[in-house]
Design an enzyme around this catalytic site. Sequence first.
Site, PDB file in Angstrom:
ATOM      1  N   THR A  86      -2.704   1.938  -1.282  1.00  0.00           N
ATOM      2  CA  THR A  86      -2.327   2.749  -0.131  1.00  0.00           C
ATOM      3  C   THR A  86      -2.480   4.206  -0.538  1.00  0.00           C
ATOM      4  OG1 THR A  86      -0.768   2.934   1.721  1.00  0.00           O
ATOM      5  CG2 THR A  86       0.210   2.825  -0.466  1.00  0.00           C
ATOM      6  N   CYS A 140       7.046   8.386   2.959  1.00  0.00           N
ATOM      7  CA  CYS A 140       7.080   6.933   3.117  1.00  0.00           C
ATOM      8  C   CYS A 140       7.273   6.294   1.743  1.00  0.00           C
ATOM      9  CB  CYS A 140       5.770   6.421   3.708  1.00  0.00           C
ATOM     10  SG  CYS A 140       5.373   7.107   5.318  1.00  0.00           S
ATOM     11  N   HIS A 188       3.733  -0.264   3.112  1.00  0.00           N
ATOM     12  CA  HIS A 188       3.834   1.201   3.232  1.00  0.00           C
ATOM     13  C   HIS A 188       4.764   1.466   4.421  1.00  0.00           C
ATOM     14  CE1 HIS A 188       1.368   5.244   3.500  1.00  0.00           C
ATOM     15  NE2 HIS A 188       2.565   5.418   4.017  1.00  0.00           N
TER      16      HIS A 188
END
Lengths: 206, 161
Positions: free
Chosen positions: B23, B29, B46
């Site tokens: 990711t 996040c 994520h």
Amino acid sequence: MGVYFDELDNLQIDVLREIGNIGSGNAATALAKMLNKKVNMDVPQVKVLQFQEVSDILGGAEIPVVGLLLSVTGDISGSIMFIIENEAAGILVNILMGRPLDEAITFDEIEVSALKEIGNILAGSYLSALSTLTNLNILPSVPELAIDMAGAIISVPAIEFGKLGDSVLFIETEFSEGSTKVVGNFFLVPDIDSYEVLLKALGVAD
Amino acid sequence: MGDIIKVGMADLKASYHPAILTTLGLGSCVGIALFDRSTKIVGLAHAMLPDSSQIKNRTNAAKFVDTAVENLIDEMLKLGAIRNKIVAKLAGGAQMFTFTQGTELMRIGYRNVTAAKAKLESLNIPIISEDTGGNYGRTIELDSSNGMLLVKTIGYGIKQI
């Protein structure tokens, strides 16, 4: 209760586009004054993207970008963010400081404060257009600046949008000075309740 | 080396070995990487917000830490992972901007990490390492061959956790 972007109708999108148009038109004028140069602006694009697509906004989640974040208070609360690629930020700083456009910038103290000033003027003039249009009192804070991967910077407004729905709304604006083009993205992120205040003030919500 | 599988924002994926789950540009996040040491089945989420119960619109389970962890484990079990062999690694949860007043907006990274720890703990999944907090973005890659999590940054180096 709150408004979900996923449910915005065409009229509301048109209104937001118009806000973007007027807001960034004002910002371009302010930029031209500051740079003492003629600055043109393309018709801003209002974009609504799903989170999974967000990282492609600026050419990839890992592209280094400059993010300028201001919090907004008054009749509405929330935040406004202006994001540009590092290279474009360098061009703006060089124009402002009267240096050759391709001179590398190191984001030293003077360059960072020049960028904050640019953020102040762009976001400030954007918000003042919105304020005039809605008759709402909208006050920006001083800007905070961060330089990092596009995905990481965009996560800040994206998380706020995440409370409302599954997409992000932003306004892409292209400024040009001579043959030099700079693309910037505005993210206006009202708090859940403020979104309704805003659409009501514009006469497009029940 | 297996396929490289991208996990977007508010997204989760699980895969058989061999695979690299990645990711890009994690900010506030949190990236939750799960690895089953016995089958080498991997999963990566994520997640953007700590708690699904506080938000009205929760159609996307991957958006919230609590539901993302549950769904990711389900996906891995469907592929044949063994529940009590799963371990976790965490990355992300940065505070990208330093506002003087500690508004809720600014503490979201920390809250995401805290929520991930609480959720994993409640499911008895051990967290064996983490690279969280700070004020910078991270790209992560989870390698199914050994469960190693590679963390890349701009200006803060590369490390394996």
